[in-house]
Design a protein around this motif. Structure first.
Motif, PDB file in Angstrom:
ATOM      1  N   LYS A 141      24.107 -40.662  92.255  1.00 12.87           N
ATOM      2  CA  LYS A 141      22.783 -41.175  92.631  1.00 12.87           C
ATOM      3  C   LYS A 141      22.552 -42.546  91.998  1.00 12.87           C
ATOM      4  O   LYS A 141      23.040 -42.831  90.907  1.00 12.87           O
ATOM      5  CB  LYS A 141      21.675 -40.226  92.164  1.00 12.87           C
ATOM      6  N   GLY A 142      21.742 -43.335  92.680  1.00  9.91           N
ATOM      7  CA  GLY A 142      21.425 -44.666  92.176  1.00  9.91           C
ATOM      8  C   GLY A 142      20.532 -44.598  90.944  1.00  9.91           C
ATOM      9  O   GLY A 142      19.993 -43.537  90.610  1.00  9.91           O
ATOM     10  N   CYS A 143      20.381 -45.739  90.303  1.00 13.31           N
ATOM     11  CA  CYS A 143      19.624 -45.757  89.035  1.00 13.31           C
ATOM     12  C   CYS A 143      18.140 -45.439  89.249  1.00 13.31           C
ATOM     13  O   CYS A 143      17.601 -44.542  88.609  1.00 13.31           O
ATOM     14  CB  CYS A 143      19.771 -47.111  88.361  1.00 13.31           C
ATOM     15  N   THR A 144      17.473 -46.185  90.121  1.00 14.32           N
ATOM     16  CA  THR A 144      16.047 -45.894  90.299  1.00 14.32           C
ATOM     17  C   THR A 144      15.873 -44.592  91.079  1.00 14.32           C
ATOM     18  O   THR A 144      14.883 -43.883  90.909  1.00 14.32           O
ATOM     19  CB  THR A 144      15.283 -47.036  91.016  1.00 14.32           C
ATOM     20  N   GLU A 145      16.863 -44.284  91.916  1.00  8.96           N
ATOM     21  CA  GLU A 145      16.828 -43.009  92.646  1.00  8.96           C
ATOM     22  C   GLU A 145      16.838 -41.849  91.648  1.00  8.96           C
ATOM     23  O   GLU A 145      16.067 -40.883  91.783  1.00  8.96           O
ATOM     24  CB  GLU A 145      18.058 -42.947  93.566  1.00  8.96           C
ATOM     25  N   THR A 146      17.678 -41.963  90.638  1.00  9.88           N
ATOM     26  CA  THR A 146      17.737 -40.941  89.587  1.00  9.88           C
ATOM     27  C   THR A 146      16.388 -40.832  88.888  1.00  9.88           C
ATOM     28  O   THR A 146      15.899 -39.727  88.616  1.00  9.88           O
ATOM     29  CB  THR A 146      18.840 -41.292  88.566  1.00  9.88           C
ATOM     30  N   GLY A 147      15.788 -41.979  88.603  1.00  7.83           N
ATOM     31  CA  GLY A 147      14.468 -41.970  87.974  1.00  7.83           C
ATOM     32  C   GLY A 147      13.458 -41.220  88.822  1.00  7.83           C
ATOM     33  O   GLY A 147      12.701 -40.377  88.334  1.00  7.83           O
ATOM     34  N   ASP A 148      13.466 -41.497  90.125  1.00  5.38           N
ATOM     35  CA  ASP A 148      12.514 -40.836  91.028  1.00  5.38           C
ATOM     36  C   ASP A 148      12.776 -39.337  91.109  1.00  5.38           C
ATOM     37  O   ASP A 148      11.844 -38.531  91.100  1.00  5.38           O
ATOM     38  CB  ASP A 148      12.603 -41.455  92.427  1.00  5.38           C
ATOM     39  N   LEU A 149      14.058 -38.983  91.190  1.00  3.71           N
ATOM     40  CA  LEU A 149      14.395 -37.557  91.301  1.00  3.71           C
ATOM     41  C   LEU A 149      13.978 -36.802  90.040  1.00  3.71           C
ATOM     42  O   LEU A 149      13.468 -35.684  90.113  1.00  3.71           O
ATOM     43  CB  LEU A 149      15.903 -37.382  91.549  1.00  3.71           C
ATOM     44  N   LEU A 150      14.180 -37.427  88.888  1.00  2.00           N
ATOM     45  CA  LEU A 150      13.808 -36.746  87.647  1.00  2.00           C
ATOM     46  C   LEU A 150      12.290 -36.615  87.521  1.00  2.00           C
ATOM     47  O   LEU A 150      11.785 -35.597  87.061  1.00  2.00           O
ATOM     48  CB  LEU A 150      14.402 -37.466  86.428  1.00  2.00           C
ATOM     49  N   LYS A 151      11.574 -37.634  87.937  1.00  2.00           N
ATOM     50  CA  LYS A 151      10.107 -37.546  87.870  1.00  2.00           C
ATOM     51  C   LYS A 151       9.619 -36.399  88.754  1.00  2.00           C
ATOM     52  O   LYS A 151       8.696 -35.668  88.388  1.00  2.00           O
ATOM     53  CB  LYS A 151       9.474 -38.865  88.331  1.00  2.00           C
TER      54      LYS A 151
END
Lengths: 652, 181
Positions: A141-151
């Protein structure tokens, strides 16, 4: 009670799954502040110098600044420190946004990661709750995508995430760690990936104790206003659409071609339209009244943010225009690639192909178009596929692995690290010293307080000096007033100037201030918000520590010598302190070497660039002196035997 | 009816979401102002204003804490405004069980914006003072009072909350018991 600092470090061992909260010694805060200073001290204490960067014993440290989570505006850049496989030296990286302050509110000054997980994990921190969690569902997963998924997964939109993308997962040496639209560059993502740590998600709701809260709040709100109103703070490049400076003066391709007539009014008009047609807004980091990040939505790509020269590097590597960068940046951000180093290693690959050193066998179906070539190589590099597996090691190591004359195309690195692509005429002594001796690997991390050029008009120059309150000492005003030609000043002046430039970065990076309101920005206009004369008050009010200009200056010197010692112990010597041979067309080896010798003396270092016992002792660093003597790096006279010169930099 | 029309001052913070840069200085300043003693601590988690932020979707919405609610909505709207999708929660000021906004982090008690009422009064609420991008601006406007507001006294409000919690019957019984001589 601790003020300013939380007094607690979070220790994570990913091999064993161990989590500990360790109270720290207040004396260490006094000596090394926080941020990079604290990070360097931990690396010195706990990572033996023969440790391979890929060893589980290597540490990855997220180190919040001493002033993070206080009301001090612009204090938000967290330091990320580790040892780099690219240089085998200490990696020094910084990341803006919200991560550092959030760590402090969760209760931790430093997050120290050792060991390696068996598969991808992420670290979840919510105040006292700290868990190592499975992250295999985030693979690729992409960096900001990972951030969104974790949120989403954590059902908490206030959680702050720092993540690696595919590049870090695949141990690409130019991988970054990304936190929203902020990025920690200069090769730290590779170690996060090696530790199999996909992300850190942190949420904090605790208070930070402030020694003199009302007074600090008062001067902070005044500073907030001052920064907001000052044109001498922030990234003016976020607004200034005239970017002729980078395009006409920096070298394109593999740091090769200068196009001094590139910029034109027509181009500026077109690019300005392109920018505003695709820019959503300009955003800020935590508690900073400047909005330096441009956020772009390009069709088919995720939103990305950039600052400064970051929008130029890809199209300058590809000999393309801004639309090319806009198209690729959203993808590169998700891969988690350093936008300074990566385009250089790509352009290096293209040049080797054009020179016949790399062939169709190495690069099957290599496209014709220079832009397509950049895409081709980026995709290979992030996956370490084919030639990408070699280029992913960065220019210097890739050149050695490729051989067959490729080393000659590695012409823009220092200490094994890609430099800004600047190729100029006559050697500039201040820049010679900064590029040679900087250990933060980029000129942008050392230059910044003293102007780059004299002001021609003497009246204007006098006016500049009259309101120049950032100077540590009158002598800098005198240097500036008596300055005729860029390259000509007494050696003492060059030494003082380089030292001051460097001092401000070392201070910022330990207390967590952004260079655009402090260390980096004074060189452009002089009207900088934070400087050596006012920072001590902020530190004193926040921490209650005794602090003034001379104490802070000594703190800088202590941290500077500590970082030097960390690297010296890993083999850094005088021979490594050479700017690229073609950085200037006209060189003067004798003058340069004399200058370097003088600068070493000025710094209290011997002729190999190693701090002497006397220097170390004067900075409360006896333990370093003892260690260096024990290892034979210093003899009893403070000299470094040349035969003791290990060749660790010549790795691979 | 006798006398002229009655008016009152409405204090209003005007939010321009297009101008918000997501710096969260408003949260910082709010939490400092409301700490006890004043400015003694700073912690966005205690702020009565939070910036709802989604960098990916380009949503930046400062929300001011309103009333506490016991239950979350039984249905939610989503709004598309200028091509961007916002959940109803993005604008909602409630301290509500569905999320961790506007709750005192130690006690979990709800927080509510008081427009920084103080003696002497501030020129502008702290969040507005801290916003250098004019995403938050402050106006006071006079408005005509249509219905006379029923002012509940402190005791009445207290009883109402007891009824809310224990039910009217229990409260009646307790009052009866307590007033028995």
């Amino acid at each position: 009670m601790r003020y300013g600092a939380t007094g607690v470090n979070l220790e994570i061992d990913l091999s064993r799954g161990n989590i500990e909260k360790v109270e720290t010694d207040p004396k260490m805060t006094e000596l090394f502040l926080g941020g990079q200073g604290a990070g360097a001290k931990i690396l010195w204490d706990r990572v033996p110098p023969d440790t391979d960067p890929f060893s589980p014993e290597n540490l990855l440290i997220f180190s919040a600044g001493l002033l993070h989570a206080t009301p001090v505006p612009g204090a938000n850049r967290v330091a990320v420190n580790t040892f780099s496989p690219q240089t085998n030296l200490m990696s020094h990286s910084l990341m803006g946004g919200f991560f550092g302050p959030e760590m402090k509110h969760a209760g931790y000054d430093q997050i120290i990661i050792r060991g390696k997980a068996s598969d991808l994990v992420y670290l979840y921190i919510h105040n006292d709750t700290v868990e190592i969690r499975d992250a295999t569902h985030l693979r690729g997963k992409g960096c900001t995508e990972t951030g969104d998924l974790l949120k989403e997964e954590l059902k908490d939109d206030k959680v702050q995430v720092a993540a690696i993308g595919l590049a870090g997962e695949n141990r690409v040496y130019t991988a970054s760690i990304d936190h929203g639209h902020s990025s920690a560059a200069r090769g730290v993502g590779v170690i996060m990936g090696d530790k199999r740590l996909k992300a850190i998600a942190v949420r904090g709701t605790k208070d930070i104790n402030i020694a003199h809260p009302a007074e600090l709040f008062d001067i902070s709100m005044k500073m907030h206003k001052r920064i907001s109103e000052s044109e001498g703070c922030g990234d003016w490049m976020a607004y200034d659409e005239d970017d002729s400076f980078h395009h006409n003066h920096f070298a394109w391709g593999n740091a090769r071609v200068r196009r001094i007539d590139f910029w034109s009014d027509e181009l500026q008009e077109r690019w300005t339209k392109l920018k505003y047609d695709h820019m959503d807004r300009q955003t800020s980091c935590y508690n900073c009244p400047k909005n330096c990040r441009n956020v772009i939505k390009w069709p088919g790509r995720r939103r990305f943010g950039y600052k400064c020269y970051g929008k130029d590097t890809y199209h300058m590597a590809a000999f393309k225009e801004l639309d090319f960068s806009y198209d690729i940046l959203g993808v590169a951000q998700e891969y988690g690639l350093d936008s300074y180093s990566t385009p250089q290693v790509i352009a290096f690959g293209i040049e080797l192909y054009d020179a016949g050193i790399l062939t169709d066998k190495d690069m099957p179906d290599f496209p014709e178009d220079s832009g397509d070539r950049v895409w081709y190589l980026m995709e290979k590099i992030v996956r370490r596929e084919g030639i990408g597996d070699i280029l992913a090691d960065g220019v210097s190591l890739a050149a050695k692995r490729i051989g067959n004359g490729a080393e000659q195309y590695d012409h823009n690195t220092v200490k094994g690290f890609e430099q800004l692509p600047i190729k100029l005429g006559k050697v500039n002594p201040a820049y010679f010293l900064m590029i040679a001796t900087g250990e933060k690997m980029s000129i942008t991390q050392i230059e910044g307080s003293f102007p780059q050029d004299p002001i021609r008009d003497m009246k204007e120059r006098q006016a500049f000096v009259d309101k120049w309150d950032a100077v540590p000492d009158q002598k800098f005003k005198d240097y500036f007033m008596n300055w005729e030609k860029r390259n000509l000043m007494p050696t003492q002046a060059f030494c003082d100037i380089v030292d001051w430039n460097e001092a401000m970065h070392y201070i910022d990076d330990s207390i967590g201030l952004c260079g655009f309101v402090s260390s980096f920005r004074g060189q452009f206009g002089g009207d900088i918000a934070y400087h050596i004369n006012n920072i001590p008050e902020f530190i004193a009010l926040a921490t209650g520590m005794e602090m003034d200009k001379s104490i802070l200056w000594k703190d800088f010197q202590r941290i500077r010598n500590l970082v030097r010692a960390v690297n010296v112990r890993r083999g850094l010597r005088r021979k490594d302190e050479r700017p690229p041979e073609d950085h200037w067309a006209v060189r003067d080896e004798e003058m340069e070497q004399n200058l370097l010798t003088e600068y070493y003396k000025f710094k209290g270092w011997n002729d190999q660039g190693v701090p002497t016992q006397e220097t170390l002792k004067s900075l409360d660093l006896e333990f370093i002196a003892e260690d260096l003597v024990e290892r034979g790096i210093l003899d009893e006279n403070g000299n470094t035997p040349v035969e003791n010169e290990p060749a660790v930099i010549e790795k691979n | 009816m006798t006398g002229g029309k009655k008016t009152k001052i409405i204090k209003e913070i005007i939010v321009n979401v297009d101008k918000c840069t997501g710096c969260r200085s408003c949260e910082m300043a709010c939490s400092a102002f409301h700490s006890v003693p004043k400015y003694s601590s700073l912690n966005p988690a205690r702020a009565r204003i939070r910036v709802y932020m989604d960098e990916t979707k380009d949503l930046y919405v400062p929300i001011r804490a309103g009333d506490y609610t016991q239950a979350e909505c039984n249905g939610r709207n989503s709004y598309t405004i200028a091509g961007k999708e916002y959940s109803q929660c993005t604008f909602c000021p409630a301290a509500c069980p569905s999320r961790d906004y506007f709750k005192e982090p130690d006690s979990g008690l709800p927080l509510k914006c008081d427009m920084c009422e103080d003696i002497p009064p501030l020129e502008e609420p702290m969040c507005v003072q801290a916003c250098k991008f004019d995403a938050l601006t402050y106006v006071e406007r006079e408005t005509e009072v249509v219905h006379e507001e029923v002012q509940r006294g402190e005791m009445e409000a207290g009883i109402a909350s007891l009824i809310n919690r224990f039910g009217a019957k229990s409260v009646r019984e307790a009052v009866a018991r307590a007033t028995k001589h």
